[in-house]
Design a protein around this motif. Structure first.
Motif, short mmCIF file in Angstrom:
data_model
loop_
_atom_site.label_atom_id
_atom_site.label_comp_id
_atom_site.label_asym_id
_atom_site.label_seq_id
_atom_site.Cartn_x
_atom_site.Cartn_y
_atom_site.Cartn_z
N TYR A 180 14.54 9.76 -30.47
CA TYR A 180 13.75 9.23 -31.57
C TYR A 180 12.38 9.92 -31.59
N PRO A 181 12.00 10.53 -32.74
CA PRO A 181 10.80 11.35 -32.80
C PRO A 181 9.53 10.52 -32.97
N VAL A 182 9.04 9.92 -31.91
CA VAL A 182 7.81 9.14 -31.97
C VAL A 182 6.65 10.09 -31.69
N ARG A 183 5.74 10.17 -32.64
CA ARG A 183 4.59 11.06 -32.51
C ARG A 183 3.36 10.26 -32.07
N ALA A 184 2.55 10.87 -31.19
CA ALA A 184 1.30 10.26 -30.74
C ALA A 184 0.14 11.01 -31.37
N ASP A 185 -0.72 10.29 -32.09
CA ASP A 185 -1.90 10.88 -32.72
C ASP A 185 -3.10 10.58 -31.85
N LEU A 186 -3.85 11.62 -31.52
CA LEU A 186 -5.02 11.46 -30.65
C LEU A 186 -6.28 11.24 -31.49
N GLY A 187 -7.37 10.91 -30.81
CA GLY A 187 -8.64 10.74 -31.49
C GLY A 187 -8.98 9.30 -31.75
N THR A 188 -10.07 9.10 -32.53
CA THR A 188 -10.57 7.76 -32.81
C THR A 188 -9.53 6.90 -33.50
N HIS A 189 -8.78 7.50 -34.43
CA HIS A 189 -7.77 6.76 -35.17
C HIS A 189 -6.37 7.05 -34.63
N GLY A 190 -6.29 7.30 -33.35
CA GLY A 190 -5.02 7.64 -32.75
C GLY A 190 -4.06 6.46 -32.70
N GLY A 191 -2.82 6.77 -32.39
CA GLY A 191 -1.80 5.74 -32.31
C GLY A 191 -0.43 6.37 -32.32
N TYR A 192 0.55 5.67 -32.84
CA TYR A 192 1.94 6.14 -32.81
C TYR A 192 2.55 6.02 -34.21
N PRO A 215 -1.91 1.69 -34.33
CA PRO A 215 -2.81 1.90 -33.20
C PRO A 215 -2.16 1.41 -31.92
N GLY A 216 -2.41 2.12 -30.81
CA GLY A 216 -1.78 1.76 -29.54
C GLY A 216 -2.10 0.35 -29.10
N GLU A 217 -3.36 -0.07 -29.28
CA GLU A 217 -3.76 -1.42 -28.83
C GLU A 217 -3.02 -2.49 -29.63
N GLU A 218 -2.83 -2.25 -30.93
CA GLU A 218 -2.14 -3.25 -31.75
C GLU A 218 -0.67 -3.36 -31.35
N LEU A 219 -0.05 -2.24 -31.03
CA LEU A 219 1.33 -2.29 -30.54
C LEU A 219 1.40 -3.08 -29.23
N SER A 220 0.43 -2.87 -28.34
CA SER A 220 0.41 -3.60 -27.08
C SER A 220 0.35 -5.10 -27.31
N GLU A 221 -0.52 -5.50 -28.28
CA GLU A 221 -0.65 -6.92 -28.57
C GLU A 221 0.64 -7.48 -29.17
N ARG A 222 1.24 -6.73 -30.09
CA ARG A 222 2.47 -7.21 -30.71
C ARG A 222 3.60 -7.38 -29.70
N LEU A 223 3.69 -6.46 -28.74
CA LEU A 223 4.78 -6.48 -27.76
C LEU A 223 4.44 -7.32 -26.53
N GLY A 224 3.17 -7.68 -26.38
CA GLY A 224 2.77 -8.48 -25.23
C GLY A 224 2.82 -7.70 -23.92
N VAL A 225 2.52 -6.41 -23.97
CA VAL A 225 2.54 -5.57 -22.77
C VAL A 225 1.26 -4.74 -22.75
N THR A 226 1.09 -4.01 -21.66
CA THR A 226 -0.10 -3.17 -21.52
C THR A 226 0.09 -1.84 -22.27
N PRO A 227 -1.02 -1.15 -22.62
CA PRO A 227 -0.90 0.17 -23.25
C PRO A 227 -0.08 1.15 -22.41
N ARG A 228 -0.16 1.02 -21.09
CA ARG A 228 0.62 1.90 -20.24
C ARG A 228 2.12 1.67 -20.44
#
Length: 328
Positions: A51-63, A24-37
């Motif tokens: 590097y093929p990083v995919r973004a999944d949209l929706g309620t369960h979105g993330g990377y 999830p995007g928010e969890e990555l932000s917390e792990r890295l100590g940066v904003t979602p942006r």
């Protein structure tokens, strides 16, 4: 300093993306100590580097890191680095042609970056390990192995020429199922379309395999390991023995792995105690007698009758000779 922080953060982001299939995007932000942006910008940077990083949209979105594009740098802990270095050393002597050179090259790269404390651990393992020489085995072409493995993974048909033990080449069209490595040889388990039957093929005898593009679905596949075990442990030998051992199926399989023989359920158990059938083979009675005598359990020789008689006669002779204490 900002450039260095960004580079370190990108490596950290790659490491996280390799550790789990989805973040999830928010969890990555917390792990890295940066904003979602900032995470979104870093993902864009990784994509620009291939590097093929995919973004999944929706309620369960993330990377998530997709399985294509460039190979990400591997970030290893100490135990992982030592395990890979030792494994590459073993692979450098493998029976798969083409793999040894790649293993040596990868090992050279890894040695360049191993810290001294880890290099000492790897050197200790290498210095104290020797390989028991075995019989010369035909090399397996790495490209052949890759084509067959791809057919298994994609459930896609494969055509190839096959060299039998008489030196005759036949054309085969198969539906590959599994590749089994016995520790000495590689085998393909597949359904032979022309013969409408399951067969095993030694991979070193496969010639020029090509994927056909024809997909299929296995409805009742066999036990690939048991099939290869029967083909290698029983079929080549002239005398096959059936033994009843006093274990349930799970315990018998633990005690007698596929490299020893074929374990089967006992269709006609003798009493209420657990029992299983073990099938082993040899070209002479002597090795089978020694095998039976070496078992640390009660065993019934069900077949052949010649083996049962030979075991009984040897037991009588041993009992007669060792019934009383030796004189003096």
């Amino acid at each position: 300093m900002d450039v260095m922080d960004t580079a370190a953060r990108l490596l950290r982001l790659l490491s996280l993306l390799q550790a789990r299939p989805h973040w999830p995007g928010e969890e990555l932000s917390e792990r890295l100590g940066v904003t979602p942006r900032t995470v979104r910008r870093d993902v864009t940077r990784l994509r620009s580097l291939g590097y093929p990083v995919r973004a999944d949209l929706g309620t369960h979105g993330g990377y998530r890191l997709a399985a294509d594009g460039r190979l990400p740098p591997l970030l290893l802990d100490d135990d992982e680095a030592v395990a890979i270095a030792v494994g590459l050393g073993v692979a450098a002597t493998t029976a798969v042609s083409g793999v040894a050179d790649g293993a040596v090259a990868a090992l050279a790269k890894l040695d360049q970056v191993l810290p001294a404390r880890l290099r000492e651990r790897v050197s200790a393992v290498r210095a104290s390990t020797v390989q028991l020489p075995g019989p010369d085995l035909a090399l397996v072409d790495a490209d052949v192995l890759v084509v067959l493995a791809t057919g298994c993974r994609r459930t896609e048909g494969v055509r190839f020429g096959y060299l039998d033990h008489h030196g005759q080449v036949s054309e085969r069209s198969v539906e590959p199922y599994r590749i089994v490595h016995t520790g000495r040889r590689w085998y393909l388990v597949a359904r032979d379309r022309d013969r409408d039957d399951w067969r095993t093929f030694r991979v070193d005898r496969v010639r020029d395999p090509v994927l056909t593009g024809r997909r299929y679905e296995h409805t009742d596949p066999p036990d690939a390991i048991a099939m290869v075990s029967e083909g290698t442990n029983l079929a080549p030998w002239s005398i096959q023995a059936r033994l009843r051992v006093p274990f349930d199926l799970a315990e018998a399989r633990r005690r007698f792995p596929p490299s020893v023989g074929v374990v089967e359920p006992d269709g006609e158990p003798d009493g209420d105690e657990p029992s299983t059938i073990l099938r082993v083979a040899a070209n002479e009675l002597g090795p089978l007698m020694s095998f039976v005598a070496g078992l640390d359990c009660d065993v019934d020789v069900l077949a052949p009758a010649e083996l049962r008689a030979a075991v009984r006669d040897r037991g009588v002779r041993l009992a007669a000779r060792h019934g009383d204490p030796p004189p003096g």
